[in-house]
Every structure is written in C-alpha cells, then in structure tokens.
Motif scaffolding. Structure first.
Motif, PDB file in Angstrom:
ATOM      1  N   ASP A 233     -20.717   3.667 -19.897  1.00  0.00           N
ATOM      2  CA  ASP A 233     -22.366   4.110 -19.872  1.00  0.00           C
ATOM      3  C   ASP A 233     -22.184   5.814 -20.110  1.00  0.00           C
ATOM      4  O   ASP A 233     -21.875   6.618 -19.262  1.00  0.00           O
ATOM      5  CB  ASP A 233     -22.998   3.974 -18.599  1.00  0.00           C
ATOM      6  CG  ASP A 233     -24.368   4.206 -18.502  1.00  0.00           C
ATOM      7  OD1 ASP A 233     -24.941   5.026 -19.330  1.00  0.00           O
ATOM      8  OD2 ASP A 233     -25.063   3.843 -17.794  1.00  0.00           O
TER       9      ASP A 233
ATOM     10  N   THR B 176     -25.055   7.335 -21.478  1.00  0.00           N
ATOM     11  CA  THR B 176     -26.536   7.539 -21.813  1.00  0.00           C
ATOM     12  C   THR B 176     -27.094   8.733 -21.267  1.00  0.00           C
ATOM     13  O   THR B 176     -28.189   9.048 -21.609  1.00  0.00           O
ATOM     14  CB  THR B 176     -27.278   6.240 -21.504  1.00  0.00           C
ATOM     15  OG1 THR B 176     -27.161   6.291 -19.748  1.00  0.00           O
ATOM     16  CG2 THR B 176     -26.826   5.025 -21.899  1.00  0.00           C
TER      17      THR B 176
ATOM     18  N   VAL C 148     -27.126   1.881 -18.406  1.00  0.00           N
ATOM     19  CA  VAL C 148     -26.466   0.837 -18.483  1.00  0.00           C
ATOM     20  C   VAL C 148     -26.155   0.489 -16.842  1.00  0.00           C
ATOM     21  O   VAL C 148     -26.215  -0.764 -16.628  1.00  0.00           O
ATOM     22  CB  VAL C 148     -25.334   0.869 -19.335  1.00  0.00           C
ATOM     23  CG1 VAL C 148     -24.322  -0.677 -19.383  1.00  0.00           C
ATOM     24  CG2 VAL C 148     -25.834   0.879 -20.711  1.00  0.00           C
ATOM     25  N   THR C 149     -25.869   1.286 -16.205  1.00  0.00           N
ATOM     26  CA  THR C 149     -25.440   1.362 -14.781  1.00  0.00           C
ATOM     27  C   THR C 149     -26.512   0.441 -14.107  1.00  0.00           C
ATOM     28  O   THR C 149     -26.541  -0.356 -13.415  1.00  0.00           O
ATOM     29  CB  THR C 149     -25.493   2.544 -14.220  1.00  0.00           C
ATOM     30  OG1 THR C 149     -24.262   3.208 -14.769  1.00  0.00           O
ATOM     31  CG2 THR C 149     -25.088   2.564 -12.937  1.00  0.00           C
TER      32      THR C 149
ATOM     33  N   LEU D  38     -17.332  -1.551 -15.758  1.00  0.00           N
ATOM     34  CA  LEU D  38     -18.261  -0.205 -16.370  1.00  0.00           C
ATOM     35  C   LEU D  38     -17.486   1.067 -15.962  1.00  0.00           C
ATOM     36  O   LEU D  38     -17.298   1.051 -14.760  1.00  0.00           O
ATOM     37  CB  LEU D  38     -19.358  -0.627 -15.885  1.00  0.00           C
ATOM     38  CG  LEU D  38     -20.640   0.454 -16.013  1.00  0.00           C
ATOM     39  CD1 LEU D  38     -20.935   0.560 -17.676  1.00  0.00           C
ATOM     40  CD2 LEU D  38     -21.810   0.356 -15.398  1.00  0.00           C
TER      41      LEU D  38
ATOM     42  N   VAL E 138     -18.422   5.344 -16.570  1.00  0.00           N
ATOM     43  CA  VAL E 138     -19.588   6.078 -16.816  1.00  0.00           C
ATOM     44  C   VAL E 138     -19.024   7.699 -16.907  1.00  0.00           C
ATOM     45  O   VAL E 138     -18.071   8.170 -16.268  1.00  0.00           O
ATOM     46  CB  VAL E 138     -20.607   6.259 -15.637  1.00  0.00           C
ATOM     47  CG1 VAL E 138     -21.642   7.408 -15.871  1.00  0.00           C
ATOM     48  CG2 VAL E 138     -21.075   4.739 -15.208  1.00  0.00           C
TER      49      VAL E 138
END
Length: 425
Positions: free
Chosen positions: A160, A162, A167-168, A355, A357
C-alpha cells in the motif's frame, strides 16, 4: 470470492500508488524477479511530485554525506542525465535544509519512471484503483476498477503506497487520523503583471477590504511577497484528502482560493493582466491516515536519531507540522550529526501477513510523520517494502517473518543505504 474464470491475471506482488514510494517498491520487487503490478489511479507516474507539482524531492543527504541512495537516487540521477535536474554540491552543509531539495523537470522525471518500471518488467496498470480486497485460499484477490469496469486479480503480497492507507482500510487493518489535519496547498505559477508598477499601499488596502468582505481567504505570506516570487502561496484549511467526497471539496476549495485571489489582484494597477500560467492538477495533501503498525516512530525516537533494531533506512527532514488553523508551522530541526532511522515494523500493519505499507502513511505519530512524509524518505521505505515483499514470496512466509538480516543485505545489494549499527543508540 471470485471464481477461477473471473480472475483476469495473477501477480506475485501488487503495488498500489505510483508515487515516490510505489514506483521504488515496484521497481525493487520486479528487479528481485517477482511478477509485479503497479496500480495507479492517474494516467502518469510520480504522484505528488508530478500531479501536485511538488517537484523538488529531498532529502537524500545529511551533514555532508548521502544517507538515502538506491532506486530513489537512481531516479534522480537518470533525470539529471537527461537534463531534467541540476544537483547541488552535497558536500557543503546548507544553511537551510530545503536548499538540498532537487528541482526536477516534471516531464523528464515522469518519463524516467515509465522507463525504469518497464525496464524492470513492472506491469503498469494506470487509470485503475482497488475496489475490494478478499483473502482466499492460495492468495489474495483484488478487484480493480477502471475504464472497462471491475476486474479481479490474484496476488501473493500487497504493498500500500497510496499515501492515504487506502488498501490498509480495504483489508480492515487499523488506521489513525488526527482530529485536525494539516492544510493543503495548490502549487501554481503566475505571470503577466508588472511588479514595478504596483503601489503596495493600494495592494494592501484592496487585500484587506477583500478579506473583510469575504471575497478571498487570508494568504500565507502576503500578496506582495507572492507577486515577487511568482506564486500564490496558500494554506487551505479544513480539508480532508482521505476520501473521494472530502478530497473533491479540497480540490474545489483550493482552485476557488486561487481564482478569487487572482480576480482580486486584477483590480490593482500593474496586475490588470495577471494570469495563472500553471497550476497543479491536484491539491497537495500533507496528512490523512497513518497505519497502526507493528512499531510506531514517535517524535522523540525520530529527532534523537535512535537506531531501531530493525532499521531499514534513514530519513532526513525536520519536524514540519503545518498548523491546521492558520499559517504557523511548527518546526524542530535535527541536531547536527543526527540522522533519524525508520524500522521495518513501521511498514507492517498490526497483524498483517501479506500487506506492507510504504510512504507517507507508515506508522508514526503526527510529529514524526510530518518529517518522514517527504519524497526521499518515501522512496527509501518503498524500496524496503518492495524487497521485503519479494523475500516473503520467496520464503512463502508472512511479511512479519522476513529475516531482518537478509532484508538489510538484499537492500544493500541493490544499492540502498542501511543503518549499520542497528540496536545501538
């Protein structure tokens, strides 16, 4: 869960957001041999550097030495080689930190990002955004929405980048956001006026009257200083760039402020033909969501230069919190010789297995975030996330189980600078 026939493609790693963090993450993952997709909502790479015209990346150097290198620095070097940037003498410690920011030509910079991504084998997916993320057997399924509608893709790991931890949020991991957020800025260039013909007393009278009548909002530095600099400086308060609806309000508010200010200035002799010659296509957003990570970088650990046991990169920029209700900026400079570090665990949402970040929304408090949100630091965390995701794919393990020693060694192999004395103060 989408059926097999509904899956349009499969990747080892999907990176979301094509800005400073996302591009470096995608290039690193692809160079590590992974099938990598880079998903970007705009039609151009570069993120804030390009679409918000904050085209002065930094800071890569501290106290006369380079502290961030790797893929991010390669982007700068390639841009400079093509005539898109001039590099200052980094051996000289500047009087002000911002003097080592590097102004880049936006077109050349964006073209370099295209080239480096494609050379690495990154699959570019522009004009698309994630709409849903579902965990399933054998991987994670991502719905991308684009011009042809909604399509599902399968991936192993996700990054992620962004800037807003989008997305988190889609995956249900915890995020944090302040009750008040830092103001935004619409970068612009103005021209067509004769500053030598301007009566400053008349300018100030027109300005104060327009403020009293509510025609315009207060300007950050004073309009005469703006006319000298060729740019209307602004702090657009009470905006939230974290969702489409509130981001729309932010964009409209910023453009209205610029138009109202220019319209008022045309009443001032010397400014009759003033015009906006360039304005960013997006309002620059300083702060929205931050992830709730496995570790949090707080102000004290940042300004003290604490070396985290799992430090994966340096960051160098002062605390730079723009106050939400006015033009005050709370700055805390880094003491001579100190270079802050960022830990790998700050890139991992609590409890995440798949995931990572990178960039502005990694885990930190508001004060530390106001410093490490800058582009060079985002590039460094992006490369770390891209490499960590690649290792997790190779080892078929959780991102939390990536061996720090291996991650640090691989980052160095790909040219990054990693803090040497991890675990010591």
């Amino acid at each position: 869960m989408p059926s097999g026939d509904a899956i349009h493609g499969e990747y080892d790693i999907m990176v979301f957001g094509g800005g400073s963090a996302g591009c470096t993450a995608a290039i690193q993952a692809a160079r590590a041999g992974k099938r990598t997709a880079l998903v970007e909502k705009n039609g151009i790479l570069g993120g804030t550097t390009i679409v918000a015209s904050v085209n002065f990346p930094g800071l890569f150097h501290a106290w006369g030495k380079q502290v961030i290198r790797g893929i991010g620095w390669e982007i700068i070097e390639r841009t400079a080689e093509l005539g898109g940037a001039e590099l200052p003498d980094f051996s000289v410690v500047p009087q002000r930190h911002w003097m080592h920011q590097i102004t880049v030509n936006r077109f050349i910079y964006s073209a370099v990002l295209d080239r480096l991504c494609l050379e690495a084998g990154v699959s570019l997916r522009l004009h698309e955004m994630p709409a849903a993320v579902l965990k399933g057997e054998g991987g994670t399924y991502v719905a991308l929405v684009g011009k042809s509608g909604l399509k599902w893709y399968k991936t192993n790991k996700l990054i992620d980048a962004t800037g807003d931890a989008d997305v988190t949020g889609l995956m249900g991991y915890a995020r944090k956001k302040g009750e008040q957020l830092q103001p935004g800025t619409l970068i612009n260039d103005i021209g067509g006026y004769d500053i030598s013909a301007i009566d400053t007393d008349m300018l100030n009278r027109e300005y104060e009257e327009a403020l009293r009548s509510g025609e315009i909002s207060r300007n950050r530095h004073g309009l005469y200083n703006d006319l000298k600099s060729g740019r209307i400086n602004m702090h657009i308060q009470d905006i939230d760039g974290s969702e489409s609806e509130t981001r729309t309000l932010a964009e409209v508010k910023a453009r209205r402020h610029l138009l109202d200010t220019v319209t008022m200035l045309r009443r001032v002799p010397g400014c009759e033909k003033i015009e906006v010659r360039h304005f960013a296509s997006e309002c620059g957003i300083r702060e929205t969501w931050r992830i709730d990570g496995e570790a949090e970088v707080d102000e004290q650990s940042y300004v003290s230069g604490y070396v985290w046991p799992d430090a994966v990169c340096y960051s160098f920029y002062p605390i730079d919190l723009h106050h939400h209700s006015g033009f005050h900026i709370e700055q805390k400079m880094i003491a001579p010789g100190i270079v802050p570090t960022l830990p790998y665990r700050a890139l991992i949402p609590k409890g995440s297995d798949d995931l990572l970040v990178a960039g502005r929304c990694v885990s930190g408090d508001r004060m530390a975030n106001s410093a490490f949100r800058v582009q060079a630091s985002c590039m460094a965390t992006g490369q770390a996330a891209g490499m960590a995701a690649a290792i997790a794919v190779d080892r078929n393990c959780s991102v939390r189980a990536v061996p720090i020693t291996q991650l640090r060694e691989e980052l160095e192999r790909f040219g990054a600078i990693v803090p040497k004395d991890a675990g010591n103060r």
